[in-house]
Design a protein around this motif. Sequence first.
Motif, PDB file in Angstrom:
ATOM      1  N   ASP A   1     -16.472-144.420 -15.864  1.00  0.00           N
ATOM      2  CA  ASP A   1     -16.825-143.049 -16.823  1.00  0.00           C
ATOM      3  C   ASP A   1     -15.770-143.558 -18.015  1.00  0.00           C
ATOM      4  O   ASP A   1     -15.740-142.661 -19.032  1.00  0.00           O
ATOM      5  CB  ASP A   1     -16.576-141.988 -16.075  1.00  0.00           C
ATOM      6  CG  ASP A   1     -15.137-142.061 -15.335  1.00  0.00           C
ATOM      7  OD1 ASP A   1     -14.646-142.719 -16.062  1.00  0.00           O
ATOM      8  OD2 ASP A   1     -15.013-141.148 -14.076  1.00  0.00           O
ATOM      9  N   THR A   2     -15.175-144.370 -18.470  1.00  0.00           N
ATOM     10  CA  THR A   2     -14.414-144.318 -19.656  1.00  0.00           C
ATOM     11  C   THR A   2     -14.877-144.256 -20.574  1.00  0.00           C
ATOM     12  O   THR A   2     -14.364-145.008 -21.816  1.00  0.00           O
ATOM     13  CB  THR A   2     -12.821-145.845 -19.173  1.00  0.00           C
ATOM     14  OG1 THR A   2     -13.741-146.707 -18.893  1.00  0.00           O
ATOM     15  CG2 THR A   2     -11.791-145.125 -18.456  1.00  0.00           C
TER      16      THR A   2
ATOM     17  N   ASP B   1     -20.443-132.379 -22.766  1.00  0.00           N
ATOM     18  CA  ASP B   1     -20.369-131.055 -22.710  1.00  0.00           C
ATOM     19  C   ASP B   1     -20.941-130.419 -23.953  1.00  0.00           C
ATOM     20  O   ASP B   1     -21.679-129.163 -23.626  1.00  0.00           O
ATOM     21  CB  ASP B   1     -18.745-130.584 -22.646  1.00  0.00           C
ATOM     22  CG  ASP B   1     -17.965-131.149 -21.556  1.00  0.00           C
ATOM     23  OD1 ASP B   1     -18.788-131.239 -20.240  1.00  0.00           O
ATOM     24  OD2 ASP B   1     -16.983-131.118 -21.653  1.00  0.00           O
ATOM     25  N   SER B   2     -21.047-131.336 -25.511  1.00  0.00           N
ATOM     26  CA  SER B   2     -21.554-130.594 -25.978  1.00  0.00           C
ATOM     27  C   SER B   2     -23.622-130.122 -26.177  1.00  0.00           C
ATOM     28  O   SER B   2     -23.986-129.218 -26.558  1.00  0.00           O
ATOM     29  CB  SER B   2     -20.977-130.479 -27.747  1.00  0.00           C
ATOM     30  OG  SER B   2     -22.369-132.233 -27.348  1.00  0.00           O
ATOM     31  N   LEU B   3     -23.549-131.627 -25.398  1.00  0.00           N
ATOM     32  CA  LEU B   3     -25.059-131.366 -25.249  1.00  0.00           C
ATOM     33  C   LEU B   3     -25.291-130.619 -23.736  1.00  0.00           C
ATOM     34  O   LEU B   3     -26.112-130.448 -23.041  1.00  0.00           O
ATOM     35  CB  LEU B   3     -25.257-132.785 -24.946  1.00  0.00           C
ATOM     36  CG  LEU B   3     -25.968-133.327 -26.718  1.00  0.00           C
ATOM     37  CD1 LEU B   3     -25.684-135.604 -26.237  1.00  0.00           C
ATOM     38  CD2 LEU B   3     -26.549-133.220 -26.772  1.00  0.00           C
ATOM     39  N   GLY B   4     -24.427-130.294 -22.845  1.00  0.00           N
ATOM     40  CA  GLY B   4     -24.595-129.367 -21.988  1.00  0.00           C
ATOM     41  C   GLY B   4     -25.210-130.873 -20.512  1.00  0.00           C
ATOM     42  O   GLY B   4     -25.763-129.995 -19.835  1.00  0.00           O
ATOM     43  N   ALA B   5     -24.277-131.681 -20.844  1.00  0.00           N
ATOM     44  CA  ALA B   5     -25.117-132.887 -20.313  1.00  0.00           C
ATOM     45  C   ALA B   5     -24.379-133.003 -18.395  1.00  0.00           C
ATOM     46  O   ALA B   5     -23.362-133.352 -18.846  1.00  0.00           O
ATOM     47  CB  ALA B   5     -25.811-133.922 -20.563  1.00  0.00           C
ATOM     48  N   ASP B   6     -24.662-132.953 -17.534  1.00  0.00           N
ATOM     49  CA  ASP B   6     -24.400-133.391 -15.963  1.00  0.00           C
ATOM     50  C   ASP B   6     -23.991-135.028 -16.489  1.00  0.00           C
ATOM     51  O   ASP B   6     -24.418-135.770 -17.338  1.00  0.00           O
ATOM     52  CB  ASP B   6     -25.087-133.454 -15.407  1.00  0.00           C
ATOM     53  CG  ASP B   6     -25.114-131.859 -14.268  1.00  0.00           C
ATOM     54  OD1 ASP B   6     -24.254-131.447 -15.560  1.00  0.00           O
ATOM     55  OD2 ASP B   6     -25.495-131.622 -13.965  1.00  0.00           O
ATOM     56  N   ILE B   7     -22.835-135.317 -15.653  1.00  0.00           N
ATOM     57  CA  ILE B   7     -22.432-136.421 -15.554  1.00  0.00           C
ATOM     58  C   ILE B   7     -22.330-137.131 -14.422  1.00  0.00           C
ATOM     59  O   ILE B   7     -21.207-136.185 -13.523  1.00  0.00           O
ATOM     60  CB  ILE B   7     -20.614-136.667 -16.402  1.00  0.00           C
ATOM     61  CG1 ILE B   7     -20.490-136.154 -17.349  1.00  0.00           C
ATOM     62  CG2 ILE B   7     -20.187-138.217 -16.216  1.00  0.00           C
ATOM     63  CD1 ILE B   7     -21.651-137.081 -18.609  1.00  0.00           C
ATOM     64  N   VAL B   8     -23.008-138.125 -13.944  1.00  0.00           N
ATOM     65  CA  VAL B   8     -23.468-138.174 -12.681  1.00  0.00           C
ATOM     66  C   VAL B   8     -23.406-139.820 -12.404  1.00  0.00           C
ATOM     67  O   VAL B   8     -23.647-140.974 -13.049  1.00  0.00           O
ATOM     68  CB  VAL B   8     -24.794-137.752 -12.133  1.00  0.00           C
ATOM     69  CG1 VAL B   8     -25.547-138.325 -10.795  1.00  0.00           C
ATOM     70  CG2 VAL B   8     -25.109-136.310 -12.725  1.00  0.00           C
TER      71      VAL B   8
END
Length: 220
Positions: A47-48, A56-63
């Motif tokens: 995830d680096t 976050d600005s796009l309102g997206a989850d990181i999965v």
Amino acid sequence: MSRWRVERITGSAGGLHALEPPDPVTRTAWVFAVERAALVLGSTQSDTIVDHVAADSLGADIVRRRSGGGAVWLDPGGTVWVDVLLPRGDPLWDDDVGRAAHWLGEVWAAAIADNPNATGDVPQVHRDGMVCSSMSGRVCFAGLGPGEVTVGGRKAVGISQRRTRAGARFQCVAYERWDAGPLLATLELPEGAAAGLATAGADLGIRRESVEEAFLHALP
């Protein structure tokens, strides 16, 4: 299609990826719809490489998914996401990982070709080895793997798989409209990535619901 169990499930990308196949595994198609955007990393990606502020600005989850390959972007509006569960020993099963998704690519190709809203380009199933680029280690649609489908030379359907003793889970993604913008915004990519990614993916030109129904109808 009568021999397949079809489940339509809406939820977060993380929750949908966390679903466990039944025991025993049976022929199943999970037709997913995400509630919000998500950047999904392959099982071995760090995830680096993610710009968390941009995400976050796009309102997206990181999965993170359990299958391999590069990152994909999931959009609530125009992303086609279907997971296919296949039990080991099924007539469609192939022990060779390189051939295992060929039949599935044929199903997707038939679904795209038979849809009246499809483009005039004939979909092609990739039957050779992995085709890599400078970005394929980071972005799924920047490379091409066995069983995946192209339209007009661009990748139209991405397929990854996770195999266990009981069977396989094939994870399939396609797009009504290909947009590399969210990936460029949220991932650290090589210089010049914008030009390459802009033409990496194919627009299906078909509404998500139409693609899903055509795929389910084409299942053997």
